[in-house]
Design a protein around this motif. Structure first.
Motif, PDB file in Angstrom:
ATOM      1  N   PHE A 105       0.854  -1.191   0.000  1.00 15.62           N
ATOM      2  CA  PHE A 105       0.000   0.000   0.000  1.00 15.62           C
ATOM      3  C   PHE A 105       0.882   1.231   0.000  1.00 15.62           C
ATOM      4  CE2 PHE A 105      -2.564   3.274   2.237  1.00 15.62           C
ATOM      5  CZ  PHE A 105      -3.584   3.377   1.309  1.00 15.62           C
ATOM      6  N   LEU A 106       0.652   2.118  -0.960  1.00 17.73           N
ATOM      7  CA  LEU A 106       1.439   3.335  -1.115  1.00 17.73           C
ATOM      8  C   LEU A 106       0.572   4.538  -0.751  1.00 17.73           C
ATOM      9  CD1 LEU A 106       3.178   2.554  -4.525  1.00 17.73           C
ATOM     10  CD2 LEU A 106       4.053   2.142  -2.241  1.00 17.73           C
ATOM     11  N   GLN A 107       0.995   5.266   0.269  1.00 19.38           N
ATOM     12  CA  GLN A 107       0.252   6.433   0.722  1.00 19.38           C
ATOM     13  C   GLN A 107       1.109   7.677   0.581  1.00 19.38           C
ATOM     14  OE1 GLN A 107      -3.054   6.861   2.091  1.00 19.38           O
ATOM     15  NE2 GLN A 107      -2.403   8.949   1.654  1.00 19.38           N
ATOM     16  N   PRO A 108       0.787   8.571  -0.375  1.00 20.49           N
ATOM     17  CA  PRO A 108       1.557   9.815  -0.490  1.00 20.49           C
ATOM     18  C   PRO A 108       1.264  10.737   0.692  1.00 20.49           C
ATOM     19  CG  PRO A 108      -0.291   9.837  -2.021  1.00 20.49           C
ATOM     20  CD  PRO A 108      -0.274   8.474  -1.393  1.00 20.49           C
ATOM     21  N   VAL A 109       2.300  11.342   1.212  1.00 19.73           N
ATOM     22  CA  VAL A 109       2.165  12.301   2.308  1.00 19.73           C
ATOM     23  C   VAL A 109       2.705  13.630   1.788  1.00 19.73           C
ATOM     24  CG1 VAL A 109       2.747  12.861   4.687  1.00 19.73           C
ATOM     25  CG2 VAL A 109       2.469  10.464   4.007  1.00 19.73           C
ATOM     26  N   LEU A 110       1.805  14.535   1.501  1.00 16.24           N
ATOM     27  CA  LEU A 110       2.174  15.808   0.894  1.00 16.24           C
ATOM     28  C   LEU A 110       2.093  16.933   1.919  1.00 16.24           C
ATOM     29  CD1 LEU A 110       0.104  15.411  -2.397  1.00 16.24           C
ATOM     30  CD2 LEU A 110       2.499  14.812  -2.014  1.00 16.24           C
ATOM     31  N   PRO A 111       2.922  17.956   1.772  1.00 17.88           N
ATOM     32  CA  PRO A 111       2.838  19.092   2.702  1.00 17.88           C
ATOM     33  C   PRO A 111       1.458  19.729   2.652  1.00 17.88           C
ATOM     34  CG  PRO A 111       4.842  19.219   1.382  1.00 17.88           C
ATOM     35  CD  PRO A 111       4.000  18.136   0.778  1.00 17.88           C
ATOM     36  N   ARG A 112       0.950  20.089   3.815  1.00 18.03           N
ATOM     37  CA  ARG A 112      -0.338  20.776   3.843  1.00 18.03           C
ATOM     38  C   ARG A 112      -0.201  22.145   3.188  1.00 18.03           C
ATOM     39  NH1 ARG A 112      -2.153  21.194   9.822  1.00 18.03           N
ATOM     40  NH2 ARG A 112       0.086  21.547  10.125  1.00 18.03           N
ATOM     41  N   PRO A 113      -1.255  22.625   2.530  1.00 20.30           N
ATOM     42  CA  PRO A 113      -1.189  23.964   1.927  1.00 20.30           C
ATOM     43  C   PRO A 113      -0.807  24.994   2.983  1.00 20.30           C
ATOM     44  CG  PRO A 113      -3.184  22.821   1.245  1.00 20.30           C
ATOM     45  CD  PRO A 113      -2.572  21.992   2.325  1.00 20.30           C
ATOM     46  N   LEU A 114       0.086  25.887   2.612  1.00 17.17           N
ATOM     47  CA  LEU A 114       0.602  26.887   3.546  1.00 17.17           C
ATOM     48  C   LEU A 114      -0.075  28.226   3.278  1.00 17.17           C
ATOM     49  CD1 LEU A 114       2.735  27.234   5.805  1.00 17.17           C
ATOM     50  CD2 LEU A 114       4.358  27.906   4.019  1.00 17.17           C
ATOM     51  N   VAL A 115      -0.663  28.799   4.327  1.00 15.30           N
ATOM     52  CA  VAL A 115      -1.375  30.073   4.214  1.00 15.30           C
ATOM     53  C   VAL A 115      -0.706  31.094   5.127  1.00 15.30           C
ATOM     54  CG1 VAL A 115      -3.568  31.274   4.546  1.00 15.30           C
ATOM     55  CG2 VAL A 115      -3.549  28.945   3.671  1.00 15.30           C
ATOM     56  N   ALA A 116      -0.454  32.274   4.592  1.00 18.22           N
ATOM     57  CA  ALA A 116       0.077  33.371   5.401  1.00 18.22           C
ATOM     58  C   ALA A 116      -1.057  34.347   5.678  1.00 18.22           C
ATOM     59  CB  ALA A 116       1.215  34.077   4.674  1.00 18.22           C
ATOM     60  N   VAL A 117      -1.183  34.737   6.936  1.00 23.73           N
ATOM     61  CA  VAL A 117      -2.239  35.663   7.325  1.00 23.73           C
ATOM     62  C   VAL A 117      -1.600  36.833   8.053  1.00 23.73           C
ATOM     63  CG1 VAL A 117      -4.423  35.970   8.533  1.00 23.73           C
ATOM     64  CG2 VAL A 117      -3.837  33.728   7.577  1.00 23.73           C
ATOM     65  N   GLN A 118      -1.765  38.041   7.497  1.00 24.44           N
ATOM     66  CA  GLN A 118      -1.232  39.255   8.132  1.00 24.44           C
ATOM     67  C   GLN A 118      -2.359  39.968   8.842  1.00 24.44           C
ATOM     68  OE1 GLN A 118      -2.058  42.551   7.020  1.00 24.44           O
ATOM     69  NE2 GLN A 118      -0.715  43.624   8.470  1.00 24.44           N
ATOM     70  N   GLY A 119      -2.102  40.361  10.080  1.00 20.16           N
ATOM     71  CA  GLY A 119      -3.094  41.134  10.810  1.00 20.16           C
ATOM     72  C   GLY A 119      -3.633  40.392  12.016  1.00 20.16           C
ATOM     73  N   SER A 120      -3.662  41.078  13.161  1.00 20.01           N
ATOM     74  CA  SER A 120      -4.189  40.484  14.390  1.00 20.01           C
ATOM     75  C   SER A 120      -5.627  40.931  14.636  1.00 20.01           C
ATOM     76  CB  SER A 120      -3.305  40.878  15.577  1.00 20.01           C
ATOM     77  OG  SER A 120      -3.204  42.297  15.696  1.00 20.01           O
ATOM     78  N   THR A 121      -6.304  41.305  13.575  1.00 22.21           N
ATOM     79  CA  THR A 121      -7.700  41.723  13.670  1.00 22.21           C
ATOM     80  C   THR A 121      -8.594  40.504  13.902  1.00 22.21           C
ATOM     81  OG1 THR A 121      -7.969  41.473  11.287  1.00 22.21           O
ATOM     82  CG2 THR A 121      -7.234  43.621  12.075  1.00 22.21           C
ATOM     83  N   PRO A 122      -9.854  40.731  14.300  1.00 17.97           N
ATOM     84  CA  PRO A 122     -10.772  39.590  14.463  1.00 17.97           C
ATOM     85  C   PRO A 122     -10.901  38.744  13.196  1.00 17.97           C
ATOM     86  CG  PRO A 122     -11.688  41.516  15.527  1.00 17.97           C
ATOM     87  CD  PRO A 122     -10.468  41.987  14.802  1.00 17.97           C
ATOM     88  N   ILE A 123     -10.874  39.391  12.024  1.00 23.58           N
ATOM     89  CA  ILE A 123     -10.960  38.627  10.777  1.00 23.58           C
ATOM     90  C   ILE A 123      -9.699  37.791  10.585  1.00 23.58           C
ATOM     91  CG2 ILE A 123     -11.076  38.799   8.263  1.00 23.58           C
ATOM     92  CD1 ILE A 123     -12.789  41.294   8.614  1.00 23.58           C
ATOM     93  N   GLY A 124      -8.531  38.383  10.833  1.00 23.40           N
ATOM     94  CA  GLY A 124      -7.287  37.635  10.709  1.00 23.40           C
ATOM     95  C   GLY A 124      -7.256  36.452  11.653  1.00 23.40           C
TER      96      GLY A 124
END
Length: 293
Positions: A105-124
């Motif tokens: 059984f071959l299971q690929p393990v790929l890096p999780r998508p990387l997200v950058a978030v700027q801002g310490s606001t409630p939305i950020g």
């Protein structure tokens, strides 16, 4: 231990395939439970069988890394009537096999998508929290290797963040702002037309979002949609840090002229020049047969 090695690779954001023997039929050197990790350069660490089995595993693992799908690989000798059928499995026939058969059984393990978030606001903050729930990884700092950058400073340090994301080649850049204010911010940056086109102001799917969590849902839903349907991916040359080596390009493959097996071409692959042409082999035995002819 392979579990420790796998953890190291995950932490370093290096893609790999975890291969596990799930069934073995003698005579074969592999046993159920044997496992290995195969890296993007075709190198293998661990044990899933002899040289012929390992050759087939390398080729299948590289395909799994490319499409991201797990698969069951059946490595069989030419006469495999006694091995049970496995619908949906990929079959590799090894003419040089000793006579046994294995299923891996071959299971690929790929890096999780990387997200950058700027801002310490409630939305950020809401975007960071929801991104983790969706199995994204939130970048600690910088924009290297980032799939998406969301600038949610609401007036604080926005231009510097946008400039950094543009220079890093981030494919999805979002500025949390009204269309009017977003246009003012971009006008002040003196962007070229192509640069301006890469930044989405008032981003996200239209769900009439109002609260910070709803806005986070809208933006991340748009990112997911772009990943699934638009081919959104991280820049080709991620900067993961000075201690993390960049992945090599996928190695070349060749066909053994003796047994017909597909082999991954690497530094340790048996090789010979015959009549002015390069040949690669699954094992030293095939090389010897070909060069002795």
């Amino acid at each position: 231990m392979l579990s420790e090695r796998a953890s190291e690779l995950v932490a370093a954001r290096r893609p790999f395939v975890h291969a596990t023997v799930v069934r073995a039929q003698e005579p074969t050197s592999a046993r159920a439970g044997d496992d290995a990790v195969i890296l993007a350069d075709g190198s293998i660490e661990g044990f899933v069988g002899g040289v012929c089995t390992e050759t087939s595993v390398r080729v299948a693992a590289l395909d799994a890394l490319e499409d991201g799908n797990s698969l069951l690989l059946r490595v069989l000798p030419e006469d495999a009537e006694t091995f049970p059928e496995t619908p949906g499995a990929r079959i590799a026939i090894n003419p040089c096999h000793s006579g046994g058969a294995v299923e891996i059984f071959l299971q690929p393990v790929l890096p999780r998508p990387l997200v950058a978030v700027q801002g310490s606001t409630p939305i950020g903050t809401a975007i960071r929290e929801l991104a983790v729930f969706l199995d994204f990884e939130v970048a600690a700092a910088g924009f290297g290797g980032v799939t998406a950058a969301v600038v949610a400073g609401l007036g604080r340090d926005e231009e510097a963040a946008l400039r950094g994301a543009l220079d890093a080649g981030v494919p999805y850049i979002a500025l949390i702002a009204s269309r009017r204010r977003g246009a003012v911010v971009l006008d002040a940056m003196g962007l070229t037309d192509p640069e301006r086109a890469r930044i989405r102001t008032h981003p996200g799917l239209d769900i009439s979002a109002r609260t910070p969590k709803e806005i986070a849902l809208s933006v991340l839903a748009e990112i997911v949609r772009e990943m699934r349907t638009g081919g959104l991916a991280a820049p080709e040359s991620p900067v993961a840090g000075p201690s993390v080596p960049l992945e090599m390009a996928a190695p070349r493959q060749g066909v053994d002229p003796i047994c017909g097996m597909t082999v991954v071409i690497g530094p340790e692959t048996p090789h010979a020049v015959v009549a002015g042409a390069d040949y690669w082999y699954c094992c030293p035995g095939c090389l010897k047969k070909h060069t002795a002819a």
